[in-house]
Design an enzyme around this catalytic site. Structure first.
Site, PDB file in Angstrom:
ATOM      1  N   HIS A 167       0.846  -1.200   0.000  1.00  0.00           N
ATOM      2  CA  HIS A 167       0.000   0.000   0.000  1.00  0.00           C
ATOM      3  C   HIS A 167       0.875   1.242   0.000  1.00  0.00           C
ATOM      4  O   HIS A 167       1.849   1.344   0.760  1.00  0.00           O
ATOM      5  CB  HIS A 167      -0.906   0.020   1.236  1.00  0.00           C
ATOM      6  CG  HIS A 167      -2.023  -0.968   1.177  1.00  0.00           C
ATOM      7  ND1 HIS A 167      -3.058  -0.867   0.267  1.00  0.00           N
ATOM      8  CD2 HIS A 167      -2.272  -2.097   1.898  1.00  0.00           C
ATOM      9  CE1 HIS A 167      -3.899  -1.872   0.436  1.00  0.00           C
ATOM     10  NE2 HIS A 167      -3.437  -2.641   1.414  1.00  0.00           N
TER      11      HIS A 167
ATOM     12  N   CYS B 264      -0.575   2.118  -5.147  1.00  0.00           N
ATOM     13  CA  CYS B 264      -1.289   3.329  -5.541  1.00  0.00           C
ATOM     14  C   CYS B 264      -0.284   4.469  -5.752  1.00  0.00           C
ATOM     15  O   CYS B 264       0.682   4.604  -4.996  1.00  0.00           O
ATOM     16  CB  CYS B 264      -2.306   3.717  -4.468  1.00  0.00           C
ATOM     17  SG  CYS B 264      -3.627   2.500  -4.245  1.00  0.00           S
TER      18      CYS B 264
END
Length: 298
Positions: free
Chosen positions: A165, A207
Site C-alpha cells: 500500500h 497506488c
C-alpha cells in the site's frame, strides 16, 4: 521480485524479465537472462529483490504478487542464491486460509505459489525499511547470513520489485512505517557509488506508484510503475473461497506477458511496455527511461 539462459532465449524481452529473473541468472542460466539485459562482457550476473511490504489477511494479494514474480524469476533461470525474497506476512499459515500452506494468484487455484520450493529470506517483522535499505546498500551486520545479503557488483543487473500500500512518494511497510521516494533514490545513489550494480530494473505495484521513481537521479535505471499520481492501483480476481482478492491487475498483466517468454522468444522491453492495456489494468502505468541508456527495442 526479484536472463543468461534467457539471454539466449530472450535477449531483448524485457528488462523486466531480465530483472525479474529475467535478468538475473547464474552461470549457464545467467547467459539466458543476459539477453534481457544485453549480454555484453560488462554484464556477468543477475539478481532479483522481491518485496511484499503488507501484513494482514486482507492484503493476501500483495503476497501473491511477490510470490508470482518469484516463480517467474526462477522459471526464467535465476537461482534462489541470487534472489532475495522479503514477505511481511505468511498468508499460507494464516488461520483464515481455507487452503493451508498454499497461496494462489487465481481462483482456479492451478498453481500453488508457496509449494515446497520457496525460500523466504526476510520474513514477518524482518521486513522493515531499515533492513531493505541496508540490503541494497550492503550496510549489513558482519554476522548477516549470505541469504540476507545482496552480493552484487559493477557487472550486476538487478531487478527490484515492490508491492504493498502506498501513496504519493511513499510505500508503507508493515502498516507501521513508510519508505519514500527520496529514501530509494538515495539507496540507489549509494549502490552506484559503491559499484553495486550495472543496470537496475525497478518495478512497483502500489497506488500512485509512478511517484516513487520521480526522485531517482542515478544512471542505468529503468523504472516502471503501476499507476500515476492521484490514481489507485487496483486488485484483480476476487476469490470467494478465501474472501479476498488474490492478485493486483498490473502485476497480473505483467506476468501474463512473461508467461509468453521462453528460450525461443524475441520480445523486448519495448514489447512489454507496448502490451500495457489501460482498460484491463484500470490504471495508467508509467515508464521512466531518461536514466537508462540502452534502446528498449534492442
Amino acid at each position: 521480485m526479484k536472463l543468461a539462459s534467457l539471454a539466449s532465449c530472450t535477449a531483448n524481452v524485457m528488462l523486466v524479465l531480465t530483472l525479474v529473473a529475467v535478468a538475473l541468472g547464474a552461470s549457464s542460466n545467467e547467459e539466458k537472462v543476459t539477453q534481457f539485459f544485453d549480454g555484453s562482457e560488462t554484464h556477468t550476473n543477475n539478481w532479483a529483490v522481491l518485496v511484499c511490504t503488507s501484513r494482514f489477511w486482507f492484503n493476501y494479494r500483495h503476497m501473491a504478487n511477490a510470490l508470482s514474480m518469484y516463480r517467474t524469476v526462477k522459471r526464467m533461470g535465476i537461482p534462489d542464491s541470487h534472489i532475495v525474497l522479503m514477505l511481511a506476512d505468511d498468508m499460507a499459515c494464516n488461520p483464515r486460509n481455507a487452503f493451508p500452506a498454499a497461496v494462489y494468484d487465481h481462483p482456479r487455484k492451478t498453481i500453488d505459489l508457496y509449494g515446497d520450493n520457496v525460500e523466504v529470506d526476510y520474513r514477518g517483522y524482518e521486513v522493515t525499511v531499515e533492513n531493505f535499505i541496508r540490503l541494497l546498500t550492503g550496510r549489513v551486520a558482519a554476522d548477516t547470513p549470505r541469504n540476507k545479503r545482496l552480493l552484487t557488483d559493477d557487472k550486476s543487473n538487478v531487478f527490484i520489485y515492490m508491492t504493498g500500500h502506498g501513496g504519493e512518494d511513499f510505500l508503507k511497510f508493515q502498516d507501521s512505517e513508510e519508505i519514500n521516494s527520496y529514501d530509494i533514490a538515495d539507496a540507489f545513489k549509494q549502490m552506484w557509488e559503491k559499484q553495486r550494480y550495472r543496470e537496475i530494473l525497478f518495478m512497483i505495484d502500489t497506488c500512485q506508484a509512478n511517484t516513487m521513481y520521480s526522485k531517482f537521479d542515478s544512471p542505468n535505471i529503468l523504472s516502471i510503475g503501476s499507476s500515476k499520481k492521484g490514481q489507485n492501483s487496483l486488485s484483480h480476481f476476487h476469490d470467494y473461497d478465501l474472501g479476498v482478492s488474490v492478485i493486483d491487475r498490473f502485476t497480473y498483466y505483467n506476468l501474463e506477458f512473461f508467461e509468453s517468454v521462453d528460450s525461443s522468444s524475441k520480445q523486448t522491453m519495448a514489447d512489454l511496455i507496448a502490451a500495457y492495456n489501460t482498460s484491463l489494468i484500470q490504471s495508467d502505468p508509467g515508464v521512466r527511461t531518461d536514466l537508462f541508456a540502452r534502446d528498449l527495442a534492442k
